[in-house]
Write a protein that holds these residues in place. Structure first.
Motif, PDB file in Angstrom:
ATOM      1  N   ASN A 131      44.715  24.242  22.779  1.00 43.75           N
ATOM      2  CA  ASN A 131      44.734  24.480  24.224  1.00 43.75           C
ATOM      3  C   ASN A 131      45.477  25.755  24.593  1.00 43.75           C
ATOM      4  O   ASN A 131      45.484  26.142  25.759  1.00 43.75           O
ATOM      5  N   TYR A 132      46.105  26.407  23.618  1.00 39.09           N
ATOM      6  CA  TYR A 132      46.880  27.624  23.875  1.00 39.09           C
ATOM      7  C   TYR A 132      46.278  28.821  23.162  1.00 39.09           C
ATOM      8  O   TYR A 132      45.774  28.704  22.054  1.00 39.09           O
ATOM      9  N   ARG A 133      46.363  29.978  23.832  1.00 41.95           N
ATOM     10  CA  ARG A 133      45.922  31.256  23.261  1.00 41.95           C
ATOM     11  C   ARG A 133      47.023  32.284  23.466  1.00 41.95           C
ATOM     12  O   ARG A 133      47.640  32.322  24.524  1.00 41.95           O
ATOM     13  N   ARG A 134      47.214  33.136  22.453  1.00 42.06           N
ATOM     14  CA  ARG A 134      48.175  34.244  22.588  1.00 42.06           C
ATOM     15  C   ARG A 134      47.563  35.283  23.523  1.00 42.06           C
ATOM     16  O   ARG A 134      46.386  35.597  23.430  1.00 42.06           O
ATOM     17  N   VAL A 135      48.390  35.809  24.416  1.00 41.39           N
ATOM     18  CA  VAL A 135      47.957  36.838  25.349  1.00 41.39           C
ATOM     19  C   VAL A 135      48.596  38.148  24.925  1.00 41.39           C
ATOM     20  O   VAL A 135      49.808  38.226  24.731  1.00 41.39           O
ATOM     21  N   ASN A 136      47.789  39.183  24.783  1.00 41.73           N
ATOM     22  CA  ASN A 136      48.285  40.490  24.384  1.00 41.73           C
ATOM     23  C   ASN A 136      48.842  41.202  25.603  1.00 41.73           C
ATOM     24  O   ASN A 136      48.101  41.546  26.522  1.00 41.73           O
ATOM     25  N   ILE A 137      50.149  41.422  25.613  1.00 41.91           N
ATOM     26  CA  ILE A 137      50.751  42.111  26.750  1.00 41.91           C
ATOM     27  C   ILE A 137      51.028  43.581  26.457  1.00 41.91           C
ATOM     28  O   ILE A 137      51.605  44.277  27.268  1.00 41.91           O
ATOM     29  N   GLU A 138      50.586  44.062  25.296  1.00 41.36           N
ATOM     30  CA  GLU A 138      50.787  45.471  24.939  1.00 41.36           C
ATOM     31  C   GLU A 138      50.258  46.403  26.018  1.00 41.36           C
ATOM     32  O   GLU A 138      50.822  47.440  26.284  1.00 41.36           O
ATOM     33  N   LYS A 139      49.154  46.040  26.658  1.00 46.16           N
ATOM     34  CA  LYS A 139      48.543  46.891  27.671  1.00 46.16           C
ATOM     35  C   LYS A 139      49.345  46.903  28.970  1.00 46.16           C
ATOM     36  O   LYS A 139      49.197  47.786  29.791  1.00 46.16           O
ATOM     37  N   GLN A 140      50.190  45.899  29.162  1.00 41.74           N
ATOM     38  CA  GLN A 140      50.947  45.788  30.399  1.00 41.74           C
ATOM     39  C   GLN A 140      52.326  46.427  30.306  1.00 41.74           C
ATOM     40  O   GLN A 140      52.871  46.865  31.300  1.00 41.74           O
ATOM     41  N   PHE A 141      52.898  46.465  29.106  1.00 41.64           N
ATOM     42  CA  PHE A 141      54.249  46.981  28.933  1.00 41.64           C
ATOM     43  C   PHE A 141      54.275  47.974  27.783  1.00 41.64           C
ATOM     44  O   PHE A 141      53.666  47.749  26.752  1.00 41.64           O
TER      45      PHE A 141
END
Length: 113
Positions: free
Chosen positions: A89-99
């Motif tokens: 039910n969980y997926r890793r979210v890539n935040i590299e593009k945000q920070f």
């Protein structure tokens, strides 16, 4: 620090009584959880398992200080890997593009359902 929007709970974050108190406080609300205490693999995994049930679909479960290049004796990254292998039910979210720089970049997990 006293604040009307904060509730202080004293105890281990993985103590079942503490988890139950948190569950009671957030019941019925939209819930995101961030974890930033003992960074050992065993403790972070226990926190992920305990608090993942409280996160509402579409919200995030965040394991702080989790990234693959983080060379310390703490192992949040490996706890997240183990957690994801057992929690579809969980997926890793890539935040590299945000920070540009984030020490939690591999620890943002979104609850899908």
């Amino acid at each position: 620090i006293a604040h009307p929007l904060l509730t202080q709970i004293t105890g281990s974050s993985i103590d079942p009584q503490v988890v139950a108190q948190v569950a009671e406080i957030v019941a019925g609300g939209r819930v995101m959880v961030t974890l930033d205490s003992d960074h050992s693999r065993k403790h972070v995994l226990a926190e992920l398992n305990a608090y993942s049930k409280l996160v509402t679909p579409g919200q995030y479960l965040v394991a702080e200080d989790c990234w693959t290049r983080h060379e310390t004796p703490y192992e949040p990254y490996y706890a997240v890997e183990e957690f994801l292998a057992n929690n579809p039910n969980y997926r890793r979210v890539n935040i590299e593009k945000q920070f540009i720089f984030a020490v939690t970049r591999d620890g943002w997990l979104r609850r899908m359902r």
